[in-house]
Motif scaffolding. Structure first.
Motif, PDB file in Angstrom:
ATOM      1  N   SER A 138      32.873 -28.991  10.404  1.00  0.00           N
ATOM      2  CA  SER A 138      32.552 -27.573  10.286  1.00  0.00           C
ATOM      3  C   SER A 138      33.152 -27.071   8.980  1.00  0.00           C
ATOM      4  O   SER A 138      32.919 -27.662   7.929  1.00  0.00           O
ATOM      5  CB  SER A 138      33.098 -26.806  11.502  1.00  0.00           C
ATOM      6  OG  SER A 138      32.810 -25.425  11.407  1.00  0.00           O
ATOM      7  N   SER A 139      33.926 -26.028   9.016  1.00  0.00           N
ATOM      8  CA  SER A 139      34.505 -25.418   7.815  1.00  0.00           C
ATOM      9  C   SER A 139      35.500 -24.362   8.269  1.00  0.00           C
ATOM     10  O   SER A 139      35.470 -23.930   9.438  1.00  0.00           O
ATOM     11  CB  SER A 139      33.395 -24.772   6.982  1.00  0.00           C
ATOM     12  OG  SER A 139      33.921 -23.890   6.002  1.00  0.00           O
ATOM     13  N   ILE A 140      36.343 -23.880   7.361  1.00  0.00           N
ATOM     14  CA  ILE A 140      37.149 -22.715   7.726  1.00  0.00           C
ATOM     15  C   ILE A 140      36.245 -21.511   7.954  1.00  0.00           C
ATOM     16  O   ILE A 140      36.630 -20.556   8.623  1.00  0.00           O
ATOM     17  CB  ILE A 140      38.226 -22.377   6.673  1.00  0.00           C
ATOM     18  CG1 ILE A 140      37.616 -22.153   5.284  1.00  0.00           C
ATOM     19  CG2 ILE A 140      39.314 -23.420   6.669  1.00  0.00           C
ATOM     20  CD1 ILE A 140      38.582 -21.547   4.290  1.00  0.00           C
ATOM     21  N   HIS A 179      37.742 -28.560  10.233  1.00  0.00           N
ATOM     22  CA  HIS A 179      37.447 -27.348   9.469  1.00  0.00           C
ATOM     23  C   HIS A 179      38.149 -27.390   8.107  1.00  0.00           C
ATOM     24  O   HIS A 179      39.257 -26.874   7.965  1.00  0.00           O
ATOM     25  CB  HIS A 179      37.880 -26.122  10.276  1.00  0.00           C
ATOM     26  CG  HIS A 179      37.163 -25.992  11.577  1.00  0.00           C
ATOM     27  ND1 HIS A 179      36.146 -25.094  11.778  1.00  0.00           N
ATOM     28  CD2 HIS A 179      37.282 -26.695  12.736  1.00  0.00           C
ATOM     29  CE1 HIS A 179      35.671 -25.220  13.012  1.00  0.00           C
ATOM     30  NE2 HIS A 179      36.354 -26.199  13.614  1.00  0.00           N
ATOM     31  N   PRO A 180      37.499 -28.007   7.120  1.00  0.00           N
ATOM     32  CA  PRO A 180      38.091 -28.069   5.781  1.00  0.00           C
ATOM     33  C   PRO A 180      38.083 -26.702   5.107  1.00  0.00           C
ATOM     34  O   PRO A 180      37.191 -25.877   5.341  1.00  0.00           O
ATOM     35  CB  PRO A 180      37.189 -29.049   5.028  1.00  0.00           C
ATOM     36  CG  PRO A 180      36.363 -29.731   6.086  1.00  0.00           C
ATOM     37  CD  PRO A 180      36.228 -28.738   7.183  1.00  0.00           C
ATOM     38  N   GLY A 181      39.060 -26.503   4.243  1.00  0.00           N
ATOM     39  CA  GLY A 181      39.068 -25.326   3.391  1.00  0.00           C
ATOM     40  C   GLY A 181      38.314 -25.626   2.114  1.00  0.00           C
ATOM     41  O   GLY A 181      37.193 -26.135   2.143  1.00  0.00           O
ATOM     42  N   VAL A 182      38.932 -25.362   0.989  1.00  0.00           N
ATOM     43  CA  VAL A 182      38.282 -25.591  -0.302  1.00  0.00           C
ATOM     44  C   VAL A 182      38.580 -27.022  -0.739  1.00  0.00           C
ATOM     45  O   VAL A 182      39.726 -27.374  -1.016  1.00  0.00           O
ATOM     46  CB  VAL A 182      38.785 -24.593  -1.365  1.00  0.00           C
ATOM     47  CG1 VAL A 182      37.979 -24.743  -2.645  1.00  0.00           C
ATOM     48  CG2 VAL A 182      38.692 -23.168  -0.841  1.00  0.00           C
ATOM     49  N   VAL A 237      42.041 -28.071   8.090  1.00  0.00           N
ATOM     50  CA  VAL A 237      42.630 -28.715   6.914  1.00  0.00           C
ATOM     51  C   VAL A 237      42.363 -27.786   5.725  1.00  0.00           C
ATOM     52  O   VAL A 237      41.376 -27.928   5.013  1.00  0.00           O
ATOM     53  CB  VAL A 237      41.999 -30.102   6.650  1.00  0.00           C
ATOM     54  CG1 VAL A 237      42.745 -30.830   5.545  1.00  0.00           C
ATOM     55  CG2 VAL A 237      41.977 -30.948   7.916  1.00  0.00           C
ATOM     56  N   ASP A 238      43.242 -26.809   5.509  1.00  0.00           N
ATOM     57  CA  ASP A 238      42.929 -25.763   4.531  1.00  0.00           C
ATOM     58  C   ASP A 238      44.074 -25.330   3.654  1.00  0.00           C
ATOM     59  O   ASP A 238      43.983 -24.314   2.960  1.00  0.00           O
ATOM     60  CB  ASP A 238      42.330 -24.542   5.249  1.00  0.00           C
ATOM     61  CG  ASP A 238      43.380 -23.768   6.048  1.00  0.00           C
ATOM     62  OD1 ASP A 238      44.503 -24.276   6.247  1.00  0.00           O
ATOM     63  OD2 ASP A 238      43.076 -22.639   6.476  1.00  0.00           O
ATOM     64  N   GLY A 239      45.185 -26.071   3.663  1.00  0.00           N
ATOM     65  CA  GLY A 239      46.307 -25.711   2.806  1.00  0.00           C
ATOM     66  C   GLY A 239      46.938 -24.386   3.151  1.00  0.00           C
ATOM     67  O   GLY A 239      47.591 -23.755   2.326  1.00  0.00           O
ATOM     68  N   GLY A 240      46.732 -23.923   4.394  1.00  0.00           N
ATOM     69  CA  GLY A 240      47.337 -22.680   4.858  1.00  0.00           C
ATOM     70  C   GLY A 240      46.485 -21.444   4.639  1.00  0.00           C
ATOM     71  O   GLY A 240      46.926 -20.322   4.919  1.00  0.00           O
ATOM     72  N   LEU A 241      45.244 -21.625   4.197  1.00  0.00           N
ATOM     73  CA  LEU A 241      44.394 -20.494   3.836  1.00  0.00           C
ATOM     74  C   LEU A 241      44.148 -19.541   5.002  1.00  0.00           C
ATOM     75  O   LEU A 241      44.200 -18.311   4.840  1.00  0.00           O
ATOM     76  CB  LEU A 241      43.057 -21.014   3.288  1.00  0.00           C
ATOM     77  CG  LEU A 241      42.173 -20.036   2.523  1.00  0.00           C
ATOM     78  CD1 LEU A 241      42.927 -19.391   1.383  1.00  0.00           C
ATOM     79  CD2 LEU A 241      40.935 -20.769   2.027  1.00  0.00           C
TER      80      LEU A 241
END
Length: 244
Positions: A138-140, A179-182, A237-241
């Protein structure tokens, strides 16, 4: 340690970007991998590069009959399917006012309908195997809002994942969403969006855009038996976004 030793994985959108990262990692971890992608030249090149237990089959993820052909081909080559990674997807850099009905339906077909078709189509193969793991990318933007069309479909993937996890648990099939971020992939680093992404990355708590391999490590965990008690969940997985 080979974390996927003896397993067979089907990865959509595996010809490049995050999908190619998943393919390379899965091979290294002992899996046999079927790359399924509409990008035939790139997919075959990657399969030839990796060799051995990596094969390619062209797949239009919006076509049920094509899904069935690819699944049968995978079983014919490798004997079974243990893992499905629904990675194929598109984004569209258009505003709410600019996007057309045709654009919208294309995004829905590729990002949403394909995930349903993939899960339903692979079910008979996984039932024969005695279980399996489905990982839906999916995605953030399946957690928080973003572009019209893309956000809608990524929320849908999150919901489908939960519904499928409940329905498929009697067959020992786990279903989770990532759910990846950028992420630094060709899809988001296009010339018309590259500068915007680089500016935006400064606002990510981790201070940078992620490498595809960082998402792959989460996908690997969910595909492996290490996550045997995880199903129906979303993994960010979004680096805290989205922590803001």
């Amino acid at each position: 340690m080979s974390r996927l030793a003896g397993k067979v994985a089907l990865i959509t959108g595996g010809a490049r970007g995050m999908g190619a990262s998943h393919v390379k990692c899965f091979k290294q971890e002992g899996a046999s991998v079927m790359i399924a992608d509409i990008l035939e030249e790139e997919g075959r090149a990657l399969a030839d590069q990796l060799g051995g237990n990596v094969q390619f089959k062209k797949l239009d993820v919006t076509k049920r009959n094509n899904w069935q052909e690819v699944i049968q081909y995978t079983e014919d080559i490798f004997g079974k399917i243990d893992i499905l990674v629904n990675n194929a997807g598109i984004s569209m850099n258009k505003s709410f006012e600019e996007i057309t009905e045709e654009d919208y339906r294309k995004i829905v077909d590729i990002n949403q309908i394909s995930v349903f078709l993939g899960m339903q189509s692979v079910l008979p193969a996984m039932k024969k195997t005695g279980g399996g793991s489905i990982v839906n990318i999916s995605s953030i933007n399946g957690i928080v809002g973003g572009a019209i069309g893309y956000t809608d479909t990524k929320f849908a993937v999150r919901g489908m994942t939960k519904a499928a996890a409940l329905n498929l648990s009697p067959y020992n099939i786990r279903v989770n969403s990532v759910h990846p971020g950028v992420i630094e992939t060709p899809m988001i680093m296009q010339e018309d969006s590259k500068e915007t992404i680089e500016t935006f990355s400064k606002h990510i708590p981790a201070g940078r855009v992620a490498k595809p391999e960082e998402v792959t490590q989460m996908v690997l965990y969910l595909a492996s038996d290490e996550s045997s008690y995880s199903t129906g969940s979303e993994f960010i997985v979004d680096g805290g976004l989205t922590a803001r």
